[in-house]
Design an enzyme around this catalytic site. Sequence first.
Site, mmCIF file in Angstrom:
data_model
loop_
_atom_site.group_PDB
_atom_site.id
_atom_site.type_symbol
_atom_site.label_atom_id
_atom_site.label_comp_id
_atom_site.label_asym_id
_atom_site.label_seq_id
_atom_site.Cartn_x
_atom_site.Cartn_y
_atom_site.Cartn_z
ATOM 1 N N SER A 175 0.832 -1.200 0.000
ATOM 2 C CA SER A 175 0.000 0.000 0.000
ATOM 3 C C SER A 175 0.875 1.261 0.000
ATOM 4 C CB SER A 175 -0.954 -0.042 1.197
ATOM 5 O OG SER A 175 -1.974 0.910 1.093
ATOM 6 N N ASP A 208 -5.649 -4.335 -1.843
ATOM 7 C CA ASP A 208 -4.729 -3.836 -0.822
ATOM 8 C C ASP A 208 -3.808 -4.908 -0.238
ATOM 9 O OD1 ASP A 208 -3.535 -2.451 1.283
ATOM 10 O OD2 ASP A 208 -5.331 -2.486 2.527
#
Length: 285
Positions: free
Chosen positions: A39, A160
């Site tokens: 991320s 993610d």
Amino acid sequence: MDDVGLVLEGGGMRGAYTAGVLDFFLDEEIHIPYVVGASAGACNGSSYVARQRGRNYEVIVEYGAHPEYISYKRMITKRQLFGMDFIFDKLPNQLVPFDYDTFLQQKTRFVVGTTDMKTGEPVFYDRFPDRESLLKVIRASSSLPMVAPSIQYDGRELMDGGIADPIPMQASKRDGNKKHVVVLTRNDGYIKGRMKGGWYFNRKYRQFPLFAKALLERHVRYNQQLQKVREAEQNGEAFVIRPLKPLKVSRIERNRDRLHDLYAQGYEEAEAHASRLEKFLQVSG
């Protein structure tokens, strides 16, 4: 430093702290040959590998309040809180160009963590044949559930990386590193709580039940990984840089002054660790 890995946690706009730490590293010519992140950690790590000192500051602090970066109106109309096209196309290709050529010239191994929606397991990428593939993988790693769409890449549906492997120190170990410099975006003592609204996640991702399960169990995995980081720190395998106090900046912070202060905090706290970090790296090298 051939056996040292740099492990970068995510955290959305809390990545301003990591940006400060990495700019200190670049100022001091601390170039760790292996970088893994998920991320925001992957976003910050790419600029570090490309030796673009100050780029992360410009992206996070200077553009953080831009209406195309974070928009509650867009969240309502399009279910996208972050402007992913703006962040992963307009910014790196036009406004704050990413130096892909310099990135390619480095011998640094750069690893990006993502989450496979079919299996709920982490998938890591370290080969990027072109600029577009690099940006797409980092975008996948940064695509937060509920507020960003998933990304199709390499025959997978990805989201993610912080869901399946939020602090990817184990990835660094698996790739042969014996010691790790870990940059966290939460203070010591932080414990992640269980996410609310489990019924909604199960309904939203009913086509991907293992992904929904990973999402709902993320707090367990995160807290377990934090404990492993503490243990590695205690036995001398890890050097950890973390905020010394709880952050006032949220994952979706837009206040420029707060983001600037967090960047400065990261830089200053990395500087305060400099002598101990140098010894750690010397022993490792």
